[in-house]
Motif scaffolding. Structure first.
Motif, short mmCIF file in Angstrom:
data_model
loop_
_atom_site.label_atom_id
_atom_site.label_comp_id
_atom_site.label_asym_id
_atom_site.label_seq_id
_atom_site.Cartn_x
_atom_site.Cartn_y
_atom_site.Cartn_z
N MET A 234 4.29 44.00 -66.56
CA MET A 234 5.45 43.14 -66.53
C MET A 234 5.29 42.15 -65.38
SD MET A 234 9.45 43.87 -65.64
CE MET A 234 9.78 45.19 -66.73
N ALA A 235 5.50 40.89 -65.65
CA ALA A 235 5.38 39.84 -64.65
C ALA A 235 6.68 39.73 -63.85
CB ALA A 235 5.06 38.51 -65.31
N ALA A 236 6.55 39.51 -62.57
CA ALA A 236 7.73 39.36 -61.72
C ALA A 236 8.27 37.94 -61.86
CB ALA A 236 7.36 39.62 -60.27
N ASP A 237 9.57 37.81 -61.78
CA ASP A 237 10.23 36.51 -61.86
C ASP A 237 10.17 35.86 -60.48
OD1 ASP A 237 11.76 34.29 -62.28
OD2 ASP A 237 13.65 35.38 -62.53
N LEU A 238 9.38 34.84 -60.35
CA LEU A 238 9.20 34.15 -59.06
C LEU A 238 9.95 32.83 -59.00
CD1 LEU A 238 5.38 34.78 -58.61
CD2 LEU A 238 7.27 36.10 -57.67
N SER A 239 10.83 32.60 -59.94
CA SER A 239 11.54 31.33 -60.00
C SER A 239 12.38 31.06 -58.75
CB SER A 239 12.42 31.25 -61.25
OG SER A 239 13.41 32.26 -61.22
N PHE A 240 12.86 32.11 -58.09
CA PHE A 240 13.66 31.90 -56.88
C PHE A 240 12.89 31.10 -55.84
CE2 PHE A 240 14.51 33.08 -52.47
CZ PHE A 240 15.82 32.62 -52.36
N PHE A 241 11.59 31.37 -55.69
CA PHE A 241 10.79 30.74 -54.64
C PHE A 241 10.60 29.24 -54.88
CE2 PHE A 241 9.69 35.24 -54.55
CZ PHE A 241 10.01 35.51 -53.24
N GLN A 242 10.88 28.79 -56.10
CA GLN A 242 10.79 27.37 -56.41
C GLN A 242 12.18 26.73 -56.52
OE1 GLN A 242 8.49 27.41 -60.00
NE2 GLN A 242 6.56 27.61 -58.90
N SER A 243 13.20 27.52 -56.33
CA SER A 243 14.57 27.03 -56.49
C SER A 243 14.98 26.11 -55.35
CB SER A 243 15.55 28.20 -56.57
OG SER A 243 15.68 28.81 -55.30
N GLU A 244 16.06 25.39 -55.59
CA GLU A 244 16.61 24.51 -54.58
C GLU A 244 17.06 25.30 -53.34
OE1 GLU A 244 20.15 21.40 -54.68
OE2 GLU A 244 18.87 21.27 -56.46
N ALA B 152 15.80 28.16 -52.19
CA ALA B 152 14.63 28.56 -51.42
C ALA B 152 14.06 27.38 -50.65
CB ALA B 152 13.58 29.16 -52.34
N GLN B 153 14.02 26.22 -51.28
CA GLN B 153 13.50 25.03 -50.59
C GLN B 153 14.39 24.66 -49.41
OE1 GLN B 153 12.94 21.94 -53.49
NE2 GLN B 153 11.51 23.19 -54.69
N SER B 154 15.69 24.80 -49.60
CA SER B 154 16.63 24.52 -48.52
C SER B 154 16.45 25.49 -47.35
CB SER B 154 18.06 24.61 -49.05
OG SER B 154 18.99 24.42 -48.02
N LEU B 155 16.27 26.76 -47.67
CA LEU B 155 16.05 27.77 -46.62
C LEU B 155 14.77 27.49 -45.85
CD1 LEU B 155 17.13 31.02 -48.50
CD2 LEU B 155 18.33 29.91 -46.61
N ARG B 156 13.72 27.10 -46.55
CA ARG B 156 12.46 26.78 -45.87
C ARG B 156 12.64 25.57 -44.97
NH1 ARG B 156 10.21 28.45 -50.81
NH2 ARG B 156 10.16 26.33 -51.63
N ALA B 157 13.36 24.55 -45.45
CA ALA B 157 13.59 23.34 -44.65
C ALA B 157 14.40 23.68 -43.40
CB ALA B 157 14.31 22.29 -45.49
N GLU B 158 15.43 24.51 -43.54
CA GLU B 158 16.23 24.92 -42.38
C GLU B 158 15.36 25.67 -41.38
OE1 GLU B 158 19.79 27.09 -43.41
OE2 GLU B 158 20.25 25.66 -45.00
N GLY B 159 14.51 26.54 -41.87
CA GLY B 159 13.62 27.30 -40.98
C GLY B 159 12.68 26.39 -40.21
N ARG B 160 12.14 25.40 -40.90
CA ARG B 160 11.24 24.45 -40.23
C ARG B 160 12.00 23.66 -39.16
NH1 ARG B 160 9.16 23.96 -45.50
NH2 ARG B 160 10.45 22.12 -45.90
N ALA B 161 13.21 23.22 -39.48
CA ALA B 161 14.01 22.45 -38.52
C ALA B 161 14.33 23.30 -37.30
CB ALA B 161 15.29 21.94 -39.17
N GLU B 162 14.71 24.56 -37.52
CA GLU B 162 15.00 25.45 -36.39
C GLU B 162 13.75 25.66 -35.55
OE1 GLU B 162 16.79 29.17 -37.51
OE2 GLU B 162 18.32 28.17 -38.72
N GLY B 163 12.63 25.82 -36.19
CA GLY B 163 11.36 26.01 -35.47
C GLY B 163 11.02 24.80 -34.62
N ARG B 164 11.23 23.61 -35.16
CA ARG B 164 10.94 22.39 -34.39
C ARG B 164 11.88 22.29 -33.19
NH1 ARG B 164 10.07 20.28 -39.60
NH2 ARG B 164 12.21 19.51 -39.72
N ALA B 165 13.16 22.59 -33.39
CA ALA B 165 14.13 22.53 -32.29
C ALA B 165 13.76 23.53 -31.19
CB ALA B 165 15.54 22.78 -32.80
N GLU B 166 13.39 24.74 -31.60
CA GLU B 166 12.99 25.74 -30.62
C GLU B 166 11.74 25.29 -29.87
OE1 GLU B 166 12.51 29.52 -32.58
OE2 GLU B 166 14.60 29.53 -33.26
#
Length: 87
Positions: free
Chosen positions: A1-11, A13-27
């Protein structure tokens, strides 16, 4: 059975990654400013206590660190770096 990976391409998930990058840059910017401040004080021969060093290293506000860095250019003690504008 294949795992559903659609979350990782969702808006979301992309937003969470962008927030993480912004926090990392600020730190990173805050850490860089703190390092520059400590280096400046050291090179100028200004003694910095462990408490003051921890206060500088623990500050995550780039604007505050910029104020302290500017004050450190002429400060004769670490206490002068932390003085309020009205003092």
């Amino acid at each position: 059975m294949a795992a559903d990976l659609s979350f990782f391409q969702s808006e979301t998930a992309q937003s969470l990654r962008a927030e993480g990058r912004a926090e990392g840059r600020a730190e990173g910017r805050a850490e860089g400013r703190a390092g520059a401040l400590l280096l400046l004080l050291d090179r100028r021969g200004v003694e910095v206590s462990e408490e003051e060093r921890a206060r500088i290293a623990g500050c995550g506000d780039v604007e505050v660190l910029d104020v302290w860095l500017t004050r450190a250019i002429t400060a004769s003690s670490a206490a002068e770096v932390f003085e309020s504008e009205g003092s």
